[in-house]
Design a protein around this motif. Sequence first.
Motif, PDB file in Angstrom:
ATOM      1  N   SER A   4       0.884  -1.214   0.090  1.00  0.00           N
ATOM      2  CA  SER A   4      -0.045  -0.027  -0.157  1.00  0.00           C
ATOM      3  C   SER A   4       0.991   1.194   0.035  1.00  0.00           C
ATOM      4  O   SER A   4       2.203   1.192   0.595  1.00  0.00           O
ATOM      5  N   PRO A   5       0.284   2.460  -0.693  1.00  0.00           N
ATOM      6  CA  PRO A   5       1.104   3.554  -0.660  1.00  0.00           C
ATOM      7  C   PRO A   5       1.335   4.044   0.893  1.00  0.00           C
ATOM      8  O   PRO A   5       0.220   3.887   1.499  1.00  0.00           O
ATOM      9  N   ARG A   7       0.786   6.681   3.322  1.00  0.00           N
ATOM     10  CA  ARG A   7      -0.329   7.746   3.552  1.00  0.00           C
ATOM     11  C   ARG A   7       0.066   9.010   4.134  1.00  0.00           C
ATOM     12  O   ARG A   7       0.909   8.746   5.328  1.00  0.00           O
ATOM     13  N   ASN A  26       2.168  13.285  -4.574  1.00  0.00           N
ATOM     14  CA  ASN A  26       1.000  12.739  -5.288  1.00  0.00           C
ATOM     15  C   ASN A  26       1.513  11.795  -6.611  1.00  0.00           C
ATOM     16  O   ASN A  26       0.910  11.238  -7.308  1.00  0.00           O
ATOM     17  N   ARG A  27       2.478  12.610  -7.293  1.00  0.00           N
ATOM     18  CA  ARG A  27       3.198  12.172  -8.512  1.00  0.00           C
ATOM     19  C   ARG A  27       3.725  10.394  -8.204  1.00  0.00           C
ATOM     20  O   ARG A  27       3.998   9.725  -9.067  1.00  0.00           O
ATOM     21  N   THR A  32       0.761   8.724  -1.043  1.00  0.00           N
ATOM     22  CA  THR A  32      -0.656   9.558  -1.303  1.00  0.00           C
ATOM     23  C   THR A  32      -0.798  10.398  -0.194  1.00  0.00           C
ATOM     24  O   THR A  32      -0.894  10.014   0.964  1.00  0.00           O
ATOM     25  N   VAL A  34      -3.176  12.110   2.179  1.00  0.00           N
ATOM     26  CA  VAL A  34      -4.572  11.668   2.735  1.00  0.00           C
ATOM     27  C   VAL A  34      -5.141  13.000   3.310  1.00  0.00           C
ATOM     28  O   VAL A  34      -6.642  12.838   3.538  1.00  0.00           O
TER      29      VAL A  34
END
Length: 210
Positions: A4-5, A7, A26-27, A32, A34
């Motif tokens: 999972s990325p 957060r 976000n690139r 990511t 949140v």
Amino acid sequence: MTSSPIRILVAEDHAVVRDGLVAILNREADMTVVAEAEDGQQAVELYDLHQPDLTLMDLRMPNLDGVEAIAQIRATASQAKIIVLTTYDTDEDIYRGLQAGARGYLLKDTTSEELLQSIHTVHQGQRYVPSNIALKLSDRLGATALTQREQQVIQLLVNGKGNADIMSALNISEGTVKFHINNILNKLNVSDRTQAVIVALKRGLARLNP
């Protein structure tokens, strides 16, 4: 199967800077954003709501500064992974940020590559403190700390106050004012008040127009 990325919560009061950070993060396929906070109080609330894997925290923000926000987050989430991202590199700021529980400390003129590297490093459970920041921190740790009263006195000196003003502001005698000032001169290793003010500002022990 990919993991999972990471957060991330971004706490930064300047919208342009915050937008730039969010765009960079976000690139990345493994990151990511949140949540985004505009001040320290919102950072605490959004951390509690989203429980991010990592937080980027500015130091100087309205309502609640970054150091206090870090302390409040860590009070209820002792394993919180927080990186300070700031324009301030005085040794007192560095010390206070890391003492509050930050796991990394970066300046805003850092490269995007170093920012991403610091996030990966701290997310993996390690600390990330660049060598120039570590050097300033070692200087701070080697210095004798001012007491709370001495910090009040040096701030008044920075504000241009004389002995009578300090006596009135702190409700202490002139002899006590002189005692504190002598202690400050000795601890900062300077010979007069002007040098004490310069060193205090350089180290972040006091600020102009706080």
